[in-house]
Design a protein around this motif. Structure first.
Motif, PDB file in Angstrom:
ATOM      1  N   ARG A   1     112.030  98.593  28.415  1.00  0.00           N
ATOM      2  CA  ARG A   1     112.151  97.489  27.470  1.00  0.00           C
ATOM      3  C   ARG A   1     110.800  97.328  26.776  1.00  0.00           C
ATOM      4  O   ARG A   1     109.765  97.306  27.439  1.00  0.00           O
ATOM      5  CB  ARG A   1     112.528  96.221  28.230  1.00  0.00           C
ATOM      6  CG  ARG A   1     112.831  95.071  27.355  1.00  0.00           C
ATOM      7  CD  ARG A   1     113.270  93.910  28.187  1.00  0.00           C
ATOM      8  NE  ARG A   1     113.736  92.853  27.315  1.00  0.00           N
ATOM      9  CZ  ARG A   1     113.999  91.639  27.725  1.00  0.00           C
ATOM     10  NH1 ARG A   1     113.864  91.323  29.001  1.00  0.00           N
ATOM     11  NH2 ARG A   1     114.416  90.733  26.877  1.00  0.00           N
ATOM     12  N   TYR A   2     110.810  97.257  25.480  1.00  0.00           N
ATOM     13  CA  TYR A   2     109.614  97.178  24.624  1.00  0.00           C
ATOM     14  C   TYR A   2     108.816  98.474  24.597  1.00  0.00           C
ATOM     15  O   TYR A   2     107.684  98.498  24.122  1.00  0.00           O
ATOM     16  CB  TYR A   2     108.692  96.007  25.022  1.00  0.00           C
ATOM     17  CG  TYR A   2     109.401  94.689  25.110  1.00  0.00           C
ATOM     18  CD1 TYR A   2     110.023  94.142  23.992  1.00  0.00           C
ATOM     19  CD2 TYR A   2     109.474  93.986  26.318  1.00  0.00           C
ATOM     20  CE1 TYR A   2     110.687  92.932  24.066  1.00  0.00           C
ATOM     21  CE2 TYR A   2     110.137  92.771  26.398  1.00  0.00           C
ATOM     22  CZ  TYR A   2     110.744  92.254  25.275  1.00  0.00           C
ATOM     23  OH  TYR A   2     111.400  91.051  25.352  1.00  0.00           O
ATOM     24  N   GLY A   3     109.397  99.556  25.087  1.00  0.00           N
ATOM     25  CA  GLY A   3     108.693 100.835  25.072  1.00  0.00           C
ATOM     26  C   GLY A   3     108.439 101.347  23.661  1.00  0.00           C
ATOM     27  O   GLY A   3     107.349 101.826  23.351  1.00  0.00           O
ATOM     28  N   ILE A   4     109.450 101.234  22.794  1.00  0.00           N
ATOM     29  CA  ILE A   4     109.286 101.698  21.413  1.00  0.00           C
ATOM     30  C   ILE A   4     108.244 100.844  20.694  1.00  0.00           C
ATOM     31  O   ILE A   4     107.393 101.360  19.970  1.00  0.00           O
ATOM     32  CB  ILE A   4     110.640 101.706  20.665  1.00  0.00           C
ATOM     33  CG1 ILE A   4     111.532 102.802  21.248  1.00  0.00           C
ATOM     34  CG2 ILE A   4     110.443 101.905  19.164  1.00  0.00           C
ATOM     35  CD1 ILE A   4     112.932 102.859  20.671  1.00  0.00           C
ATOM     36  N   VAL A   5     108.269  99.544  20.925  1.00  0.00           N
ATOM     37  CA  VAL A   5     107.263  98.648  20.320  1.00  0.00           C
ATOM     38  C   VAL A   5     105.872  99.025  20.810  1.00  0.00           C
ATOM     39  O   VAL A   5     104.909  99.053  20.028  1.00  0.00           O
ATOM     40  CB  VAL A   5     107.576  97.170  20.651  1.00  0.00           C
ATOM     41  CG1 VAL A   5     106.449  96.258  20.197  1.00  0.00           C
ATOM     42  CG2 VAL A   5     108.890  96.740  20.012  1.00  0.00           C
ATOM     43  N   THR A   6     105.761  99.350  22.067  1.00  0.00           N
ATOM     44  CA  THR A   6     104.468  99.741  22.631  1.00  0.00           C
ATOM     45  C   THR A   6     103.933 100.993  21.963  1.00  0.00           C
ATOM     46  O   THR A   6     102.776 101.030  21.533  1.00  0.00           O
ATOM     47  CB  THR A   6     104.594  99.962  24.154  1.00  0.00           C
ATOM     48  OG1 THR A   6     104.971  98.725  24.757  1.00  0.00           O
ATOM     49  CG2 THR A   6     103.298 100.461  24.762  1.00  0.00           C
ATOM     50  N   ILE A   7     104.767 102.018  21.854  1.00  0.00           N
ATOM     51  CA  ILE A   7     104.326 103.279  21.243  1.00  0.00           C
ATOM     52  C   ILE A   7     104.069 103.095  19.744  1.00  0.00           C
ATOM     53  O   ILE A   7     103.076 103.587  19.211  1.00  0.00           O
ATOM     54  CB  ILE A   7     105.360 104.400  21.489  1.00  0.00           C
ATOM     55  CG1 ILE A   7     105.498 104.697  22.990  1.00  0.00           C
ATOM     56  CG2 ILE A   7     104.998 105.659  20.703  1.00  0.00           C
ATOM     57  CD1 ILE A   7     104.254 105.227  23.655  1.00  0.00           C
ATOM     58  N   ALA A   8     104.957 102.378  19.064  1.00  0.00           N
ATOM     59  CA  ALA A   8     104.812 102.218  17.614  1.00  0.00           C
ATOM     60  C   ALA A   8     103.647 101.296  17.277  1.00  0.00           C
ATOM     61  O   ALA A   8     102.694 101.708  16.604  1.00  0.00           O
ATOM     62  CB  ALA A   8     106.108 101.681  17.010  1.00  0.00           C
ATOM     63  N   LEU A   9     103.694 100.079  17.744  1.00  0.00           N
ATOM     64  CA  LEU A   9     102.700  99.085  17.344  1.00  0.00           C
ATOM     65  C   LEU A   9     101.389  99.247  18.108  1.00  0.00           C
ATOM     66  O   LEU A   9     100.306  99.188  17.514  1.00  0.00           O
ATOM     67  CB  LEU A   9     103.260  97.677  17.550  1.00  0.00           C
ATOM     68  CG  LEU A   9     102.441  96.542  16.971  1.00  0.00           C
ATOM     69  CD1 LEU A   9     102.233  96.726  15.475  1.00  0.00           C
ATOM     70  CD2 LEU A   9     103.107  95.213  17.259  1.00  0.00           C
ATOM     71  N   GLY A  10     101.474  99.479  19.412  1.00  0.00           N
ATOM     72  CA  GLY A  10     100.257  99.600  20.209  1.00  0.00           C
ATOM     73  C   GLY A  10      99.393 100.773  19.786  1.00  0.00           C
ATOM     74  O   GLY A  10      98.196 100.632  19.542  1.00  0.00           O
ATOM     75  N   ALA A  11     100.020 101.945  19.664  1.00  0.00           N
ATOM     76  CA  ALA A  11      99.263 103.125  19.238  1.00  0.00           C
ATOM     77  C   ALA A  11      98.833 102.990  17.788  1.00  0.00           C
ATOM     78  O   ALA A  11      97.697 103.316  17.433  1.00  0.00           O
ATOM     79  CB  ALA A  11     100.100 104.391  19.429  1.00  0.00           C
ATOM     80  N   GLY A  12      99.729 102.491  16.937  1.00  0.00           N
ATOM     81  CA  GLY A  12      99.381 102.329  15.527  1.00  0.00           C
ATOM     82  C   GLY A  12      98.185 101.419  15.327  1.00  0.00           C
ATOM     83  O   GLY A  12      97.248 101.750  14.595  1.00  0.00           O
TER      84      GLY A  12
END
Length: 197
Positions: A97-108
């Protein structure tokens, strides 16, 4: 006896966000150490809101463009995601849960603060924009070598993407456009990776 150096099969999202926090910290330390007396003004300029909507729109367009190119190359089978411990770990993160947000927003966010806001911003104050852009894009690509080892074309794409993100930063003189482009690109690719798992 089990090997303690074994690559982890899974990482909690909290640890991923902490590693992104280290990128941000290193970026701000670089600015503080190398940028000189105007460091506070420079940090403020990274987040200027003049033209914010245009910057975010430009970032969306560039992020989508890079994602479409990569998806096309993937569908044509010209590139494949390497099967290694790093990509497997990313897939595990994406399943959370929130994995895509982590990769997209966190890395970005964290990578743009470090590579474009700090490294590129500092280098441009000492060297030409073209030289600085090439050097930072090469370092950005090198960071991704373990993740995509075995795929030269993916490394070329990451280098070109680094040039594009750096170009957005130099053009807008702020981080909104490159952060948006990076997050949109990572979001689309994360969805593709999760779907194809």
């Amino acid at each position: 006896m089990e090997n303690s150096n074994k690559f982890p099969q899974d990482i909690p999202l909290k640890s991923v966000w902490e590693s992104f926090g280290i990128f941000v910290l290193i970026g701000f330390l670089m600015i503080v150490i190398f940028y000189g007396g105007n460091r506070i003004e420079y940090i403020r300029s990274l987040w200027k809101i003049d033209g914010l909507l245009d910057q975010v729109f430009s970032g969306c367009i560039i992020g989508i463009l890079f994602a479409v190119i990569v998806v096309f190359l993937y569908k044509m089978k010209w590139i494949q995601l390497p099967k290694n411990e790093y990509t497997e770990l990313i897939i595990q993160i994406l399943k959370k849960r929130y994995g895509i947000v982590t990769i997209a927003l966190g890395a970005g966010l964290s990578e743009e603060i470090l590579f474009r806001g700090a490294m590129l911003g500092v280098l441009v104050s000492y060297f030409s924009p073209v030289f600085s852009l090439v050097i930072v894009s090469a370092i950005f690509m090198a960071l991704h070598i373990p993740q995509y080892k075995g795929s030269v074309l993916i490394h070329v794409i990451i280098f070109i993407m680094g040039l594009g993100l750096g170009g957005l930063f130099l053009w807008t003189e702020a981080l909104w456009a490159p952060i948006t482009a990076h997050a949109v690109y990572n979001g689309f690719l994360s969805l593709l990776m999760k779907k194809n798992e």
